[in-house]
Enzyme design. Structure first.
Site, PDB file in Angstrom:
ATOM      1  CB  ILE A   1      -0.952  -0.017   1.227  1.00 38.53           C
ATOM      2  CG1 ILE A   1      -1.852   1.225   1.283  1.00 38.53           C
ATOM      3  CG2 ILE A   1      -0.206  -0.160   2.538  1.00 38.53           C
ATOM      4  CD1 ILE A   1      -2.932   1.147   2.383  1.00 38.53           C
ATOM      5  CB  SER A   2       1.223   4.172  -2.204  1.00 38.25           C
ATOM      6  OG  SER A   2       1.069   3.376  -3.359  1.00 38.25           O
ATOM      7  CD  GLN A   3       5.639   8.663   1.626  1.00 42.70           C
ATOM      8  OE1 GLN A   3       5.821   8.785   0.419  1.00 42.70           O
ATOM      9  NE2 GLN A   3       6.362   9.282   2.529  1.00 42.70           N
TER      10      GLN A   3
END
Ligand code: SAH
Length: 224
Positions: A61-63
């Site tokens: 899951i992206s930053q």
């Protein structure tokens, strides 16, 4: 207010607004979407950390800041038809759903696509549609799109996605000759044949794998 609500407010204040994201639609979506629901259960306590997190299948899951920055770059005003390639956990699709009219999200890994669809449903979003497929081919049945977000790194801008942009539409995509390092590009469709290209930032995403992306890893392939 739960502990997570307090952590989320703080995340938005420090990581998102604090780093220069000004679009109120993006900020209010970030205030609403419960990131703790999208991360793996054992990482719940890290849900509002300033970093990507594993979601299984070697994906992340992206930053939060990166997602906010990319969605701000799409310059949504509300009500649009948006395509996301690389649904992953479904977090970015949920943020898009807070702003846009309809969100079409594609994920190539079946288990992640199913997980994303069920979390998105559990969070009450009726305007997100999840497809298990190679997103480099877009989603022709619902094109053209006012905005397209590619959440994985492409070797080049997939021509099919350019073709599925509406006039005036924006495509935000990490592009680079290395599987794990890219420049974030915004492509705006000015006319049928004219596109404006802007470089927004240096970024690091997992590779976009598919017909108009990188080859899938095979046994013996050196990946780094
Ligand atoms: N937006 C996600 C982050 C996803 S990471 C989130 O908010 O959690 C990138 C995702 O892109 C991975 O899940 C990976 O499986 C997926 N992906 C890679 N190539 C793809 C392709 N051709 N089509 C669809 N998804 C792809």
């Amino acid at each position: 207010m739960t502990d997570f609500d307090a952590q989320r407010r703080r995340m938005v204040a420090e990581q998102i607004r604090g780093r220069g994201v000004r679009d109120e639609l993006v900020l209010s979506a970030m205030e609403k979407v419960r990131r703790e629901a999208f991360v793996a259960e054992q990482f719940g306590f890290l849900a509002y950390e300033d970093s990507p997190l594993p979601i299984g299948e070697g994906q992340t899951i992206s930053q939060p800041y990166m997602v906010a920055f990319m969605i701000e770059a799409l310059a949504l005003k509300g009500g649009e038809r948006v395509l996301e390639i690389g649904a992953g956990s479904g977090y970015a699709a949920a943020l898009l759903a807070e702003i846009a009219g309809e969100v079409y999200a594609i994920e190539r890994i079946g288990q992640l696509a199913e997980r994303a669809a069920s979390i998105i449903a559990s969070q009450g979003y009726g305007n997100v549609h999840v497809l298990h497929a190679d997103g480099t081919r877009g989603w022709d049945a619902h094109a053209p799109f006012d905005a397209i977000l590619v959440s994985a790194g492409a070797p080049d801008i997939p021509a099919t996605l350019k073709g599925q942009l509406a006039a005036g539409g924006r495509l935000v995509v990490p592009v680079g000759g290395h599987r794990r390092a890219q420049e974030l590009i915004r492509l705006t469709r000015r006319t049928d044949t004219q596109f404006e290209r802007e470089v927004l930032a240096d970024v690091r995403f997992v590779p976009l794998i598919g017909e108009e992306g990188w080859d899938a890893p095979t046994a013996g392939m050196v990946l780094k």
